[in-house]
Design a protein around this motif. Structure first.
Motif, short mmCIF file in Angstrom:
data_model
loop_
_atom_site.label_atom_id
_atom_site.label_comp_id
_atom_site.label_asym_id
_atom_site.label_seq_id
_atom_site.Cartn_x
_atom_site.Cartn_y
_atom_site.Cartn_z
N UNK A 188 13.20 56.94 83.13
CA UNK A 188 12.07 56.75 82.19
C UNK A 188 12.37 56.07 80.95
N UNK A 189 13.45 56.84 80.34
CA UNK A 189 13.89 56.28 78.90
C UNK A 189 14.49 54.76 79.11
N UNK A 190 15.06 54.42 80.32
CA UNK A 190 15.61 52.83 80.44
C UNK A 190 14.23 51.94 80.52
N UNK A 191 13.22 52.32 81.26
CA UNK A 191 12.08 51.56 81.24
C UNK A 191 11.37 51.44 79.83
N UNK A 192 11.41 52.42 79.23
CA UNK A 192 11.02 52.10 77.88
C UNK A 192 11.73 51.07 76.92
N UNK A 193 13.03 51.44 76.93
CA UNK A 193 13.87 50.40 76.22
C UNK A 193 13.83 48.97 76.80
N UNK A 194 13.88 48.96 78.15
CA UNK A 194 13.68 47.77 78.75
C UNK A 194 12.25 46.88 78.23
N UNK A 195 11.29 47.55 78.49
CA UNK A 195 9.87 47.16 77.96
C UNK A 195 9.92 46.67 76.59
N UNK A 196 10.65 47.26 75.84
CA UNK A 196 10.70 47.02 74.12
C UNK A 196 11.40 45.56 74.10
N UNK A 197 12.43 45.29 75.14
CA UNK A 197 13.32 44.23 75.22
C UNK A 197 12.76 42.90 75.70
N UNK A 198 11.19 43.02 76.07
CA UNK A 198 10.53 42.16 76.88
C UNK A 198 10.55 42.23 78.25
N UNK A 199 11.10 43.13 78.83
CA UNK A 199 11.35 43.01 80.40
C UNK A 199 9.86 43.53 80.66
N UNK A 200 9.20 42.55 81.78
CA UNK A 200 8.05 43.05 82.14
C UNK A 200 7.94 43.57 83.60
N UNK A 201 6.91 44.31 83.96
CA UNK A 201 6.69 44.90 85.51
C UNK A 201 7.02 43.99 86.49
N UNK A 202 6.76 42.50 86.17
CA UNK A 202 7.24 41.50 87.20
C UNK A 202 8.60 41.30 87.35
N UNK A 203 9.27 41.43 86.34
CA UNK A 203 10.73 41.50 86.38
C UNK A 203 11.32 42.43 86.99
N UNK A 204 10.67 43.71 86.78
CA UNK A 204 11.29 44.84 87.77
C UNK A 204 11.03 44.61 89.11
N UNK A 205 9.75 44.29 89.36
CA UNK A 205 9.51 44.27 90.86
C UNK A 205 10.49 42.95 91.51
N UNK A 206 10.70 41.93 90.66
CA UNK A 206 11.50 40.81 91.46
C UNK A 206 12.92 41.46 91.59
N UNK A 207 13.50 42.33 90.39
CA UNK A 207 14.89 42.83 90.68
C UNK A 207 14.83 43.72 91.97
N UNK A 208 13.82 44.57 92.12
CA UNK A 208 13.95 45.36 93.37
C UNK A 208 13.70 44.81 94.63
N UNK A 209 13.25 43.65 94.42
CA UNK A 209 12.89 42.86 96.03
C UNK A 209 14.27 42.19 96.25
N UNK A 210 15.20 42.28 95.40
CA UNK A 210 16.75 41.76 96.04
C UNK A 210 17.41 42.94 96.66
N UNK A 211 17.17 44.19 96.47
CA UNK A 211 17.89 45.22 97.10
C UNK A 211 18.11 44.97 98.47
N UNK A 212 19.22 45.33 98.85
CA UNK A 212 19.51 44.77 100.18
C UNK A 212 18.94 45.96 101.37
#
Length: 277
Positions: A47-71
């Motif tokens: 939860x803390x990492x999601x807060x910090x990444x959001x503050x760095x400009x990481x969007x929910x779409x960026x998170x979803x795109x990263x998850x879609x590459x999970x093997x």
């Protein structure tokens, strides 16, 4: 329905990675994650990492795109579809979170195969930040299990699933998992049920150390092809062989068991040495 409920863990059981670690690595935040991990529970770190990444400009779409590459291995996709086609009721009990699991399953077209997903809640708040919360609020009280992480004990979840399913008639249960947190729910299964621990992973090691706590038939798996073959064989046993004894075990760990004598029923079980009683 076949009268079979198959309960899957998610990370390293349905996908070939830990979804938390995978996403953090994809977003280049591994060093910060490792820095935070010794200071707070894993669920709180995420939860803390999601807060910090959001503050760095990481969007929910960026998170979803990263998850879609999970093997996810093709054999895993095959067993989900095959088990569902055979009438099995498929459920997930996972210490990941609902956004991660649903994003990955939807990407592979598999979300509709599962009747229930039990995991840590998550949601996108009013500012677009992903919040990840504990399944069990350990800040209020403890769930009382010394084996499971503070945010989720899977044992009571599986007990609830079993009670609900059995209220509709006789059922047999198959549980698949790999982690330490998968040991507790495995102890809730009955003699007529099956558990499939991933070999050389924490749940398998705990079963080797505490065999008398497991009543269900134990069928370990190593490769994704193993997982597919063994699960479909167990489903076939239940459907077509009128429920052969769940004490049928193939294992190189000294589980206490009574091996049945039918060579025909043994020929498709795990291809590792069996330890006699």
């Amino acid at each position: 329905m076949a009268g079979i409920v198959v309960i899957f863990d998610f990370d390293k059981t349905l996908i070939d990675c830990d979804s938390d670690n995978w996403l953090i690595d994809q977003l280049g935040a591994t060093d910060r994650f490792d820095e935070l991990l010794p200071t707070m529970p894993w669920n709180t770190v995420m939860d803390t990492m999601m807060k910090e990444l959001h503050s760095q400009g990481i969007t929910i779409d960026d998170i979803a795109d990263g998850l879609k590459t999970a093997p996810m291995h093709p054999s895993t996709i095959a067993i989900i579809k095959a088990a569902y086609a055979l009438g099995c009721d498929l459920r997930i009990v996972s210490d990941a979170n609902i956004f991660f699991i649903e994003t990955i399953l939807k990407h592979h077209g598999l979300i509709d195969y599962f009747s229930e997903i039990n995991t840590n809640p998550s949601f996108v708040d009013e500012v677009g930040r992903l919040r990840i919360l504990p399944y069990h609020d350990f800040n209020i009280s403890s769930h009382g299990c010394d084996i499971c992480p503070p945010n989720m004990c899977k044992g009571p979840v599986v007990e609830r699933i079993m009670a609900s399913a059995l209220a509709d008639g006789n059922k047999q249960f198959i549980y698949l998992g790999d982690g330490k947190g998968d040991f507790c729910p495995s102890t809730k299964l009955r003699e007529e049920d099956f558990v499939m621990p991933r070999k050389d992973y924490p749940v398998w090691e705990l079963m080797c150390s505490n065999p008398v706590l497991i009543k269900a038939g134990i069928h370990e798996w190593s490769s994704w092809e193993d997982e597919e073959r063994i699960l479909l064989h167990l489903i076939g046993e239940i459907i077509f062989a009128d429920g052969l004894p769940s004490s049928l075990i193939a294992s190189d760990c000294k589980f206490q068991t009574n091996l049945i004598s039918s060579e025909e029923s043994l020929q498709h079980t795990i291809s590792v040495p069996r330890i006699p009683c």
